[in-house]
Design a protein around this motif. Structure first.
Motif, PDB file in Angstrom:
ATOM      1  N   ASN A 259     -10.595   9.583 -19.156  1.00 57.04           N
ATOM      2  CA  ASN A 259     -11.916   8.998 -18.922  1.00 57.04           C
ATOM      3  C   ASN A 259     -11.955   7.997 -17.772  1.00 57.04           C
ATOM      4  OD1 ASN A 259     -13.220  10.423 -21.005  1.00 57.04           O
ATOM      5  ND2 ASN A 259     -12.455   8.962 -22.526  1.00 57.04           N
ATOM      6  N   PHE A 260     -10.824   7.781 -17.098  1.00 53.80           N
ATOM      7  CA  PHE A 260     -10.859   6.818 -15.993  1.00 53.80           C
ATOM      8  C   PHE A 260     -11.756   7.369 -14.888  1.00 53.80           C
ATOM      9  CE2 PHE A 260      -8.959   4.478 -12.317  1.00 53.80           C
ATOM     10  CZ  PHE A 260      -9.265   3.205 -12.773  1.00 53.80           C
ATOM     11  N   PRO A 261     -12.791   6.600 -14.416  1.00 51.04           N
ATOM     12  CA  PRO A 261     -13.863   7.202 -13.628  1.00 51.04           C
ATOM     13  C   PRO A 261     -13.725   7.146 -12.113  1.00 51.04           C
ATOM     14  CG  PRO A 261     -14.514   5.006 -14.315  1.00 51.04           C
ATOM     15  CD  PRO A 261     -13.120   5.235 -14.865  1.00 51.04           C
ATOM     16  N   ILE A 262     -12.620   6.620 -11.580  1.00 51.80           N
ATOM     17  CA  ILE A 262     -12.508   6.493 -10.122  1.00 51.80           C
ATOM     18  C   ILE A 262     -11.109   6.893  -9.654  1.00 51.80           C
ATOM     19  CG2 ILE A 262     -14.203   4.624 -10.031  1.00 51.80           C
ATOM     20  CD1 ILE A 262     -11.825   2.692  -9.562  1.00 51.80           C
ATOM     21  N   ARG A 263     -11.004   7.092  -8.350  1.00 47.80           N
ATOM     22  CA  ARG A 263      -9.706   7.239  -7.691  1.00 47.80           C
ATOM     23  C   ARG A 263      -9.344   5.873  -7.105  1.00 47.80           C
ATOM     24  NH1 ARG A 263      -9.485  12.689  -8.057  1.00 47.80           N
ATOM     25  NH2 ARG A 263     -11.523  13.720  -7.904  1.00 47.80           N
ATOM     26  N   LEU A 264      -8.102   5.470  -7.250  1.00 46.57           N
ATOM     27  CA  LEU A 264      -7.664   4.142  -6.825  1.00 46.57           C
ATOM     28  C   LEU A 264      -6.703   4.238  -5.649  1.00 46.57           C
ATOM     29  CD1 LEU A 264      -6.910   1.865  -9.917  1.00 46.57           C
ATOM     30  CD2 LEU A 264      -8.320   1.316  -7.958  1.00 46.57           C
ATOM     31  N   VAL A 265      -6.915   3.343  -4.676  1.00 45.58           N
ATOM     32  CA  VAL A 265      -6.059   3.297  -3.490  1.00 45.58           C
ATOM     33  C   VAL A 265      -5.559   1.860  -3.342  1.00 45.58           C
ATOM     34  CG1 VAL A 265      -5.850   3.917  -1.058  1.00 45.58           C
ATOM     35  CG2 VAL A 265      -7.599   5.021  -2.466  1.00 45.58           C
ATOM     36  N   PRO A 266      -4.404   1.534  -3.922  1.00 45.63           N
ATOM     37  CA  PRO A 266      -3.888   0.170  -3.804  1.00 45.63           C
ATOM     38  C   PRO A 266      -3.201  -0.050  -2.460  1.00 45.63           C
ATOM     39  CG  PRO A 266      -2.414   1.480  -5.152  1.00 45.63           C
ATOM     40  CD  PRO A 266      -3.566   2.379  -4.785  1.00 45.63           C
ATOM     41  N   ALA A 267      -3.394  -1.245  -1.907  1.00 45.47           N
ATOM     42  CA  ALA A 267      -2.676  -1.643  -0.688  1.00 45.47           C
ATOM     43  C   ALA A 267      -1.696  -2.732  -1.067  1.00 45.47           C
ATOM     44  CB  ALA A 267      -3.650  -2.142   0.375  1.00 45.47           C
ATOM     45  N   MET A 268      -0.431  -2.519  -0.784  1.00 37.41           N
ATOM     46  CA  MET A 268       0.593  -3.492  -1.150  1.00 37.41           C
ATOM     47  C   MET A 268       0.480  -4.732  -0.277  1.00 37.41           C
ATOM     48  SD  MET A 268       4.740  -3.196  -1.034  1.00 37.41           S
ATOM     49  CE  MET A 268       4.753  -3.726   0.686  1.00 37.41           C
ATOM     50  N   SER A 269       0.455  -5.915  -0.879  1.00 34.92           N
ATOM     51  CA  SER A 269       0.438  -7.159  -0.117  1.00 34.92           C
ATOM     52  C   SER A 269       1.810  -7.368   0.528  1.00 34.92           C
ATOM     53  CB  SER A 269       0.086  -8.335  -1.029  1.00 34.92           C
ATOM     54  OG  SER A 269       0.955  -8.390  -2.140  1.00 34.92           O
ATOM     55  N   THR A 270       1.794  -7.716   1.800  1.00 37.58           N
ATOM     56  CA  THR A 270       3.052  -7.880   2.538  1.00 37.58           C
ATOM     57  C   THR A 270       3.503  -9.324   2.605  1.00 37.58           C
ATOM     58  OG1 THR A 270       1.843  -8.039   4.640  1.00 37.58           O
ATOM     59  CG2 THR A 270       2.607  -5.850   3.967  1.00 37.58           C
ATOM     60  N   LEU A 271       2.640 -10.269   2.231  1.00 42.00           N
ATOM     61  CA  LEU A 271       3.018 -11.677   2.254  1.00 42.00           C
ATOM     62  C   LEU A 271       3.811 -12.025   0.996  1.00 42.00           C
ATOM     63  CD1 LEU A 271      -0.173 -13.511   3.567  1.00 42.00           C
ATOM     64  CD2 LEU A 271       1.840 -12.767   4.846  1.00 42.00           C
ATOM     65  N   GLY A 272       4.673 -13.031   1.127  1.00 43.53           N
ATOM     66  CA  GLY A 272       5.380 -13.535  -0.034  1.00 43.53           C
ATOM     67  C   GLY A 272       6.549 -12.694  -0.486  1.00 43.53           C
ATOM     68  N   ARG A 273       6.992 -11.748   0.345  1.00 40.75           N
ATOM     69  CA  ARG A 273       8.174 -10.949  -0.009  1.00 40.75           C
ATOM     70  C   ARG A 273       8.937 -10.655   1.281  1.00 40.75           C
ATOM     71  NH1 ARG A 273       4.761  -6.485  -2.642  1.00 40.75           N
ATOM     72  NH2 ARG A 273       6.660  -6.147  -3.847  1.00 40.75           N
ATOM     73  N   PRO A 274      10.247 -10.541   1.208  1.00 41.86           N
ATOM     74  CA  PRO A 274      11.020 -10.192   2.409  1.00 41.86           C
ATOM     75  C   PRO A 274      10.534  -8.867   2.986  1.00 41.86           C
ATOM     76  CG  PRO A 274      12.469 -10.918   0.645  1.00 41.86           C
ATOM     77  CD  PRO A 274      11.115 -10.766   0.038  1.00 41.86           C
ATOM     78  N   ILE A 275      10.492  -8.786   4.301  1.00 41.66           N
ATOM     79  CA  ILE A 275       9.945  -7.596   4.949  1.00 41.66           C
ATOM     80  C   ILE A 275      10.717  -6.346   4.544  1.00 41.66           C
ATOM     81  CG2 ILE A 275       9.612  -6.466   7.178  1.00 41.66           C
ATOM     82  CD1 ILE A 275       8.980  -9.222   8.360  1.00 41.66           C
ATOM     83  N   GLU A 276      12.034  -6.411   4.576  1.00 33.34           N
ATOM     84  CA  GLU A 276      12.835  -5.229   4.247  1.00 33.34           C
ATOM     85  C   GLU A 276      12.558  -4.772   2.817  1.00 33.34           C
ATOM     86  OE1 GLU A 276      13.990  -8.070   5.389  1.00 33.34           O
ATOM     87  OE2 GLU A 276      14.532  -7.581   7.466  1.00 33.34           O
ATOM     88  N   GLU A 277      12.430  -5.735   1.912  1.00 31.68           N
ATOM     89  CA  GLU A 277      12.158  -5.401   0.514  1.00 31.68           C
ATOM     90  C   GLU A 277      10.790  -4.739   0.374  1.00 31.68           C
ATOM     91  OE1 GLU A 277      10.740  -8.084  -3.161  1.00 31.68           O
ATOM     92  OE2 GLU A 277      12.770  -8.582  -2.439  1.00 31.68           O
ATOM     93  N   GLY A 278       9.786  -5.263   1.107  1.00 40.53           N
ATOM     94  CA  GLY A 278       8.447  -4.692   1.044  1.00 40.53           C
ATOM     95  C   GLY A 278       8.391  -3.279   1.596  1.00 40.53           C
ATOM     96  N   VAL A 279       9.054  -3.052   2.723  1.00 42.87           N
ATOM     97  CA  VAL A 279       9.091  -1.712   3.318  1.00 42.87           C
ATOM     98  C   VAL A 279       9.735  -0.725   2.351  1.00 42.87           C
ATOM     99  CG1 VAL A 279      10.125  -0.325   5.152  1.00 42.87           C
ATOM    100  CG2 VAL A 279       9.046  -2.515   5.710  1.00 42.87           C
ATOM    101  N   GLY A 296       0.499   4.028  -0.162  1.00 40.94           N
ATOM    102  CA  GLY A 296       0.775   4.184   1.263  1.00 40.94           C
ATOM    103  C   GLY A 296       0.175   3.108   2.135  1.00 40.94           C
ATOM    104  N   LEU A 297      -0.815   2.345   1.591  1.00 40.18           N
ATOM    105  CA  LEU A 297      -1.430   1.284   2.374  1.00 40.18           C
ATOM    106  C   LEU A 297      -0.631  -0.007   2.253  1.00 40.18           C
ATOM    107  CD1 LEU A 297      -5.247   1.625   1.523  1.00 40.18           C
ATOM    108  CD2 LEU A 297      -3.918   2.854   3.241  1.00 40.18           C
ATOM    109  N   ALA A 298      -0.566  -0.754   3.363  1.00 43.96           N
ATOM    110  CA  ALA A 298       0.059  -2.076   3.379  1.00 43.96           C
ATOM    111  C   ALA A 298      -0.969  -3.085   3.871  1.00 43.96           C
ATOM    112  CB  ALA A 298       1.295  -2.085   4.273  1.00 43.96           C
ATOM    113  N   LYS A 299      -1.163  -4.175   3.123  1.00 44.56           N
ATOM    114  CA  LYS A 299      -2.159  -5.192   3.474  1.00 44.56           C
ATOM    115  C   LYS A 299      -1.490  -6.344   4.217  1.00 44.56           C
ATOM    116  CE  LYS A 299      -6.028  -7.658   3.262  1.00 44.56           C
ATOM    117  NZ  LYS A 299      -6.635  -8.025   1.969  1.00 44.56           N
ATOM    118  N   VAL A 300      -2.052  -6.690   5.362  1.00 48.77           N
ATOM    119  CA  VAL A 300      -1.568  -7.817   6.166  1.00 48.77           C
ATOM    120  C   VAL A 300      -2.662  -8.874   6.198  1.00 48.77           C
ATOM    121  CG1 VAL A 300      -0.711  -8.555   8.413  1.00 48.77           C
ATOM    122  CG2 VAL A 300      -0.173  -6.253   7.573  1.00 48.77           C
TER     123      VAL A 300
END
Length: 545
Positions: A259-279, A296-300
């Motif tokens: 019954n979930f009514p939408i498609r969701l597209v999350p963007a990972m926050s890139t702040l507050g984590r080491p770059i290599e770990e985030g990638v 697949g989205l990354a938020k800056v």
């Protein structure tokens, strides 16, 4: 398999090859045919068992709307006290009255304290001091209302807070704190004003509650889906998701619920984590997609918020003489983030409110593209509140998309003209017409919960450019109704790299639709915000509004 044929008085397809129809055939959640009764009947031999669904025969069907910049913690906020200036409707339909003066704010805080156990913090949201003009809302103001427990008010921009003395003490924010964003009064003591992510994190940590992390809870996602569907949205972003292990599991679980009514597209926050770990984290979730979940989205995050006086502006900065705003990360750190994620193949969604932030991010993107060329990258600048013509020409040359926070014109337009930007710069606030004139892919958004989730209202603002007081701000940047509808459907889908699946009603795409009580293409632009959503359809499944 059964083929369902939906009929309507008019189907707006957003497909230029076949702009209008009256019937849509759906099989296995996808569109099998679009046309009129005759063209559909001619395919009867290939449709198998046919079920006619005529419940929308007297209504308008358009593609399910795509909200390309919003936040799923919209589904969590209504657990907390609302202190916004404007009246606001919650996901259950209850209207919360706005707060227009200090005494009303204090009274609502006092009443909230009476309903809570002794010592339990009060967390509130929606407040924006810019609407209070010369009234000073600081820790003393909050102490006069509630002094026996922490009071934390998250501003509507989500880039600032106002907290009382108990919250200051609880978070350890003394006069000599070295955390940038803890504002001090004339005596050198914390004033209760907290700005931007680093300082806000200290408050969140002291409470054990972080509103941005609430998206890791299944109930938050379910409530967010409900709110989006009521607004006619069938695909929505969560554009600042921490992508914790718990959050990833919740996203997978909830999006696979029947019954979930939408498609969701999350963007990972890139702040507050080491770059290599985030990638590495972003790469690791790439194989976890399903039909209602797209990683697949990354938020800056570059600068801050215009009404919070923390966005980065080019000279002469703020109209009222306030100095320039703040970076959420230094330009050097932003360069490292963008270069690393671009090189890794991520799809960047970049917060840029002020024109200096736009300039810096265009410089960084140009460097990245020169070193690691990528065809059809679709990196998208978000908000772009007062981007100028030269910047738009650069964005076009770099293949950058733009997603504008059009709702700002209505909710803060009067303040922009009088206090924030002045008359001339306010004429190019969220310049949708110029973006299209330059041939830049355009989407428009609400930034919910910053402004209410509702793409048809966003379209109304883009077409009329009217402020809350009724003034027209930047008439040369108005766009047509058709252009606005494109920006909330196929345009937004393009910026998410999903236009091959959603955003228009064409054979092979998901059968995602919004059912309306009026035809937006024949309505006066002034009436767009009054059009009601009757239902949404996700993959052929009807969800009543």
């Amino acid at each position: 398999m059964t083929t369902t044929v939906f009929s309507a008085s008019k189907v707006i397809t957003m497909n230029p090859s076949l702009p209008e129809a009256t019937h849509i055939a759906v099989k296995d959640g996808r569109i099998l045919a679009v046309g009129n009764a005759q063209t559909i009947s001619e395919l009867a031999g290939n449709l198998g068992t046919i079920r006619h669904d005529d419940r929308f025969a007297n209504h308008i069907i358009m593609p399910g709307m795509v909200e390309g910049h919003c936040h799923a913690h919209e589904g969590a906020l209504w657990k907390y006290l609302y202190l916004g200036f404007y009246d606001r409707r919650d996901p259950e339909g209850m209207v919360w009255a706005g707060i227009q003066n200090t005494s009303s704010l204090q009274e609502r805080l006092k009443k909230a304290a009476q309903t809570l156990p002794a010592g339990e913090p009060i967390i509130a949201w929606g407040f924006d001091p810019i609407f209070f003009h010369d009234e000073i809302i600081d820790r003393h103001t909050l102490d006069a209302a509630v002094g026996d427990r922490p009071v934390v008010i998250v501003h509507l921009s989500f880039h600032a807070m106002t907290i009382n003395s108990a919250a200051i003490e609880g978070a350890g924010l003394g006069a000599h704190t070295n955390i940038e964003g803890v504002m001090l009064d004339e005596s050198g003591q914390p004033s209760g004003s907290i700005k931007e992510m680093a300082a806000m994190h200290a408050v969140h940590a002291s409470l054990g509650v972080n509103l941005f992390d609430m998206v890791s809870k299944p109930e938050t996602l379910r409530r967010f889906g409900q709110a989006a569907s009521l607004a006619g949205v069938t695909t929505a972003t969560d554009l600042f998701n921490p992508l914790t292990d718990e959050g990833i599991q919740s996203l997978q679980t909830v999006t696979q619920e029947e019954n979930f009514p939408i498609r969701l597209v999350p963007a990972m926050s890139t702040l507050g984590r080491p770059i290599e770990e985030g990638v590495e984290r972003l790469a690791s979730v790439g194989n976890l997609n399903n039909d209602r979940l797209y990683f697949g989205l990354a938020k800056v995050m570059s600068d801050g918020s215009m009404p919070a006086f923390t966005c980065r502006l080019k000279w002469p900065y703020y109209h009222n003489g306030t100095g320039n705003g703040a970076w959420n990360a230094s330009p050097e750190e932003l360069r490292r983030i963008v270069h690393a994620y671009h090189q890794a193949g991520a799809h960047l969604q970049i917060h840029t409110n002020g024109d200096e932030a736009v300039e810096v991010m265009l410089d960084i993107l140009q460097e990245a593209l020169e070193m690691w060329p990528r065809f059809d990258h679709r990196h998208t600048l978000h908000h772009c509140q007062i981007t100028n013509q030269a910047q738009m020409r650069r964005a076009k040359a770099l293949g950058v998309c733009m997603n504008l926070l059009t709702n700002h014109i209505y909710f803060w337009g009067d303040e922009h003209a009088e206090t924030l930007l002045g008359w001339e710069r306010s004429q190019r606030l969220n310049p949708a017409a110029s973006v299209l004139r330059h041939g830049i892919p355009l989407a428009i958004h609400s930034d919910a919960p910053v402004t209410p989730l509702g793409p048809l209202f966003t379209a109304y603002v883009a077409c009329t450019r009217k402020t809350a007081s009724g003034k027209v701000l930047g008439p040369y940047e108005r766009i047509s109704v058709e252009q606005a509808l494109e920006a909330i459907t196929i345009g937004a889908a393009y910026t998410l790299r999903l236009d091959h699946l959603i955003g228009s009603l064409e054979i092979g795409k998901f059968a995602d639709m919004a059912v309306l009580d009026q035809d937006p293409l024949s309505a006066d632009p002034e009436d767009l915000r009054d059009i009601k959503v009757i239902a949404t359809v996700l993959g052929g499944r009807v969800h009543a509004a």
